[in-house]
Design an enzyme around this catalytic site. Structure first.
Site, mmCIF file in Angstrom:
data_model
loop_
_atom_site.group_PDB
_atom_site.id
_atom_site.type_symbol
_atom_site.label_atom_id
_atom_site.label_comp_id
_atom_site.label_asym_id
_atom_site.label_seq_id
_atom_site.Cartn_x
_atom_site.Cartn_y
_atom_site.Cartn_z
ATOM 1 N N TYR A 6 10.954 9.000 7.024
ATOM 2 C CA TYR A 6 10.996 7.815 6.439
ATOM 3 C C TYR A 6 12.275 7.110 6.568
ATOM 4 C CZ TYR A 6 10.517 4.083 2.587
ATOM 5 O OH TYR A 6 10.662 3.049 1.734
HETATM 6 N N1 LIG Z 1 7.924 0.413 -4.056
HETATM 7 C C1 LIG Z 1 9.243 0.931 -3.770
HETATM 8 O O1 LIG Z 1 9.945 1.638 -4.780
HETATM 9 C C2 LIG Z 1 9.862 0.707 -2.395
HETATM 10 C C3 LIG Z 1 11.217 0.976 -2.212
HETATM 11 C C4 LIG Z 1 11.774 0.660 -1.034
HETATM 12 C C5 LIG Z 1 11.140 0.151 -0.109
HETATM 13 N N2 LIG Z 1 9.792 0.013 -0.189
HETATM 14 C C6 LIG Z 1 8.912 -0.437 0.989
HETATM 15 O O2 LIG Z 1 7.983 -1.683 0.564
HETATM 16 C C7 LIG Z 1 7.052 -1.815 1.270
HETATM 17 C C8 LIG Z 1 5.670 -1.835 0.591
HETATM 18 O O3 LIG Z 1 5.757 -0.486 -0.186
HETATM 19 P P1 LIG Z 1 4.737 -0.492 -1.583
HETATM 20 O O4 LIG Z 1 5.481 0.131 -2.357
HETATM 21 O O5 LIG Z 1 4.090 -1.675 -1.719
HETATM 22 O O6 LIG Z 1 3.729 0.614 -0.837
HETATM 23 P P2 LIG Z 1 2.017 0.582 -1.362
HETATM 24 O O7 LIG Z 1 1.625 1.751 -0.579
HETATM 25 O O8 LIG Z 1 1.885 0.041 -2.733
HETATM 26 O O9 LIG Z 1 1.668 -0.748 -0.203
HETATM 27 C C9 LIG Z 1 1.628 -0.557 1.061
HETATM 28 C C10 LIG Z 1 0.500 -1.311 1.665
HETATM 29 O O10 LIG Z 1 0.676 -1.238 3.176
HETATM 30 C C11 LIG Z 1 -0.708 -0.733 3.638
HETATM 31 N N3 LIG Z 1 -0.647 0.036 4.876
HETATM 32 C C12 LIG Z 1 -0.046 1.333 5.205
HETATM 33 N N4 LIG Z 1 -0.028 1.512 6.402
HETATM 34 C C13 LIG Z 1 -0.773 0.731 7.070
HETATM 35 C C14 LIG Z 1 -1.518 0.321 8.441
HETATM 36 N N5 LIG Z 1 -1.071 1.361 9.396
HETATM 37 N N6 LIG Z 1 -1.585 -0.909 8.783
HETATM 38 C C15 LIG Z 1 -1.806 -1.710 7.749
HETATM 39 N N7 LIG Z 1 -1.222 -1.745 6.385
HETATM 40 C C16 LIG Z 1 -0.817 -0.459 5.979
HETATM 41 C C17 LIG Z 1 -1.310 0.038 2.544
HETATM 42 O O11 LIG Z 1 -2.580 0.222 2.653
HETATM 43 C C18 LIG Z 1 -0.954 -0.710 1.369
HETATM 44 O O12 LIG Z 1 -1.892 -1.632 0.893
HETATM 45 C C19 LIG Z 1 7.109 -0.510 2.360
HETATM 46 O O13 LIG Z 1 7.476 -0.872 3.614
HETATM 47 C C20 LIG Z 1 7.865 0.566 1.651
HETATM 48 O O14 LIG Z 1 8.661 1.404 2.535
HETATM 49 C C21 LIG Z 1 9.132 0.013 -1.360
#
Ligand SMILES: NC(=O)c1ccc[n+]([C@@H]2O[C@H](COP(=O)([O-])OP(=O)(O)OC[C@H]3O[C@@H](n4cnc5c(N)ncnc54)[C@H](O)[C@@H]3O)[C@@H](O)[C@H]2O)c1
Length: 251
Positions: free
Chosen positions: A152
């Site tokens: 990651y």
């Molecule tokens: N939530 C946090 O604290 C946090 C912190 C830092 C970075 N992020 C980043 O934010 C972004 C969104 O994360 P989130 O927390 O909303 O996650 P989440 O899992 O709640 O939502 C992510 C979405 O991406 C979709 N997804 C995953 N793989 C996929 C693929 N191969 N093709 C199409 N869609 C796909 C999932 O189905 C989901 O709907 C990510 O890139 C994550 O790394 C999140």
């Protein structure tokens, strides 16, 4: 000018959903994709697709152009978090590499390659890559507690290569490219990854809607706005553009 068009990846839930709803409410025509069927609930052009697959990415970008004839904003948001370690066994390591790097990094490369020629032709556009505070922690703070996610973390560091190179090479073509480096944000991903966490801790996390407001502020800067920035969004700090500036340059 005709309606501005935004592609949001991974929009079925979490941050992506907030981006799609927030940009939609702000007047953008939304093209949203996700591997999850929840994407069908959103307004706009929605596609079930795997962002790590070149044919799926082409299908999304082609559909956006067919429907709207332009692409103004690309938010590379889809991502997965997974606990992986240097000592993991060979087979699971290879599988995790494909899935984590494919979803978090290869997808962003693919969307960039598909969308940049369109934005170059338009002489305008803005690409936002969603990264993590593991890459850009609160200045002065040590990066404790982020071990055990080697793929990651590596995939998000790799986004810097795209963000900074694209900002440098596309700036003269009227295209901005920025990264947002998020700390804990209350989404299904974090709740699942964190496991059993006290509600008082969850209450400290940022909300997806706050991050969406930051992205809207960033977009609103317009063609002369910042590019090549990593914007830090940190728990316990204001989530505002001017409090987030640290790296990159303003044109
Ligand atoms: N939530 C946090 O604290 C946090 C912190 C830092 C970075 N992020 C980043 O934010 C972004 C969104 O994360 P989130 O927390 O909303 O996650 P989440 O899992 O709640 O939502 C992510 C979405 O991406 C979709 N997804 C995953 N793989 C996929 C693929 N191969 N093709 C199409 N869609 C796909 C999932 O189905 C989901 O709907 C990510 O890139 C994550 O790394 C999140």
């Amino acid at each position: 000018m005709s309606e501005q068009v935004a592609i949001i990846t991974g929009a079925a839930k979490g941050l992506g959903r907030a981006f799609a709803e927030g940009l939609g409410n702000a007047g953008f025509a939304i093209v949203a994709c996700d591997i999850d069927s929840g994407i069908d609930e959103l307004e706009g052009l929605t596609l079930r697709a795997d962002v790590s697959k070149p044919d799926d990415v082409r299908r999304i970008v082609d559909a956006a152009m067919h429907e709207h004839g332009r692409i103004d904003i690309l938010v590379n948001n889809a991502g997965i978090a997974r606990a992986t370690r240097a000592g993991d066994d060979w087979e699971s390591g290879l599988r995790d590499f494909d899935e984590v790097v494919g979803t978090n990094f290869f997808s962003t490369f693919l969307f960039g390659r598909a969308v940049a020629p369109i934005m170059i032709e338009q002489r305008s556009g803005h690409i936002v890559n969603v990264s993590t505070d593991h890459v850009y922690p609160i200045p002065g703070e040590r990066v404790w507690g982020h071990g055990g996610m080697d793929l990651y973390n590596a995939s998000k560091w790799a986004l810097n290569g795209l963000t900074l190179d694209w900002a440098a090479t596309l700036g003269s073509r009227g295209i901005r490219v920025n990264g947002i480096c998020l700390g804990a944000t209350d989404t299904p991903m974090l709740r699942e990854f964190a496991g059993r966490v006290d509600e008082s801790v969850i209450a400290t996390w940022m909300l997806p809607e706050q991050i969406c407001d930051l992205v809207l502020e960033l977009i609103a800067e317009g063609p002369e706005g910042r590019t090549g920035h990593n914007l830090g969004c940190w728990v316990g700090r204001p989530v505002r553009l001017d409090d987030s500036i640290e790296a990159g340059h303003r044109r």
